[in-house]
Scaffold this motif. Structure first.
Motif, PDB file in Angstrom:
ATOM      1  N   LEU A 128      -6.223 -48.421   0.616  1.00 30.36           N
ATOM      2  CA  LEU A 128      -5.810 -49.596   1.386  1.00 30.36           C
ATOM      3  C   LEU A 128      -4.678 -49.248   2.347  1.00 30.36           C
ATOM      4  O   LEU A 128      -4.572 -49.831   3.426  1.00 30.36           O
ATOM      5  CB  LEU A 128      -5.369 -50.728   0.450  1.00 30.36           C
ATOM      6  N   TRP A 129      -3.851 -48.289   1.972  1.00 26.76           N
ATOM      7  CA  TRP A 129      -2.714 -47.874   2.810  1.00 26.76           C
ATOM      8  C   TRP A 129      -3.100 -46.719   3.738  1.00 26.76           C
ATOM      9  O   TRP A 129      -2.240 -46.098   4.354  1.00 26.76           O
ATOM     10  CB  TRP A 129      -1.521 -47.520   1.928  1.00 26.76           C
ATOM     11  N   GLY A 130      -4.385 -46.404   3.828  1.00 25.67           N
ATOM     12  CA  GLY A 130      -4.859 -45.377   4.757  1.00 25.67           C
ATOM     13  C   GLY A 130      -5.210 -44.056   4.116  1.00 25.67           C
ATOM     14  O   GLY A 130      -5.608 -43.116   4.795  1.00 25.67           O
ATOM     15  N   GLY A 131      -5.051 -43.956   2.800  1.00 26.59           N
ATOM     16  CA  GLY A 131      -5.414 -42.739   2.088  1.00 26.59           C
ATOM     17  C   GLY A 131      -4.608 -41.527   2.536  1.00 26.59           C
ATOM     18  O   GLY A 131      -3.534 -41.651   3.130  1.00 26.59           O
ATOM     19  N   ASP A 132      -5.143 -40.353   2.245  1.00 24.66           N
ATOM     20  CA  ASP A 132      -4.465 -39.109   2.636  1.00 24.66           C
ATOM     21  C   ASP A 132      -4.259 -39.055   4.143  1.00 24.66           C
ATOM     22  O   ASP A 132      -3.222 -38.583   4.620  1.00 24.66           O
ATOM     23  CB  ASP A 132      -5.270 -37.887   2.186  1.00 24.66           C
TER      24      ASP A 132
END
Length: 120
Positions: free
Chosen positions: A102-106
């Motif tokens: 949800l926070w953009g991943g890696d």
């Protein structure tokens, strides 16, 4: 292709409350979309704040320097979750994995860190 404003202009817009000089790369938006899909499918993962963040990232909405700091702090705070438990189990991913996406991943973590000099 990542779109960005010159760092000086981005900072000035941010100071005026008109921020938005940091456009997420496509891979960040894709990770957020994947997180949204997993959250819907499994009914868990992330908070309302994470859900709102994913909606902005998946839409490739420009982010302010303040938002970049918030994202960086989130990854620093929850980085210990990465790889634990059923992290990316296709049938039953961990709640932490869904939140991470949800926070953009890696890709999201790499993006904010690569741009740190421009927003810090």
């Amino acid at each position: 292709m990542t779109q960005t404003l010159p760092p000086e202009l981005a900072v000035q817009l941010d100071l005026l409350g008109l921020g938005g000089g940091f456009v997420p790369p496509t891979e960040v938006g894709l990770a957020a979309r994947q997180g949204l899909a997993l959250r819907q499918r499994h009914g868990r993962g992330g908070t309302e704040v994470g859900l709102a963040r994913a909606q902005g990232l998946s839409a490739l909405r420009p982010h302010s320097a303040r938002e970049m700091r918030v994202i960086a702090v989130w990854f620093a705070r929850f980085g210990y979750l990465r790889g634990r438990g059923r992290w990316d189990d296709a049938a039953n991913p961990s709640t932490g994995y869904i939140a991470w996406l949800l926070w953009g991943g890696d890709a999201g973590r790499d993006w904010v860190e690569a741009r740190r000099a421009d927003w810090s």
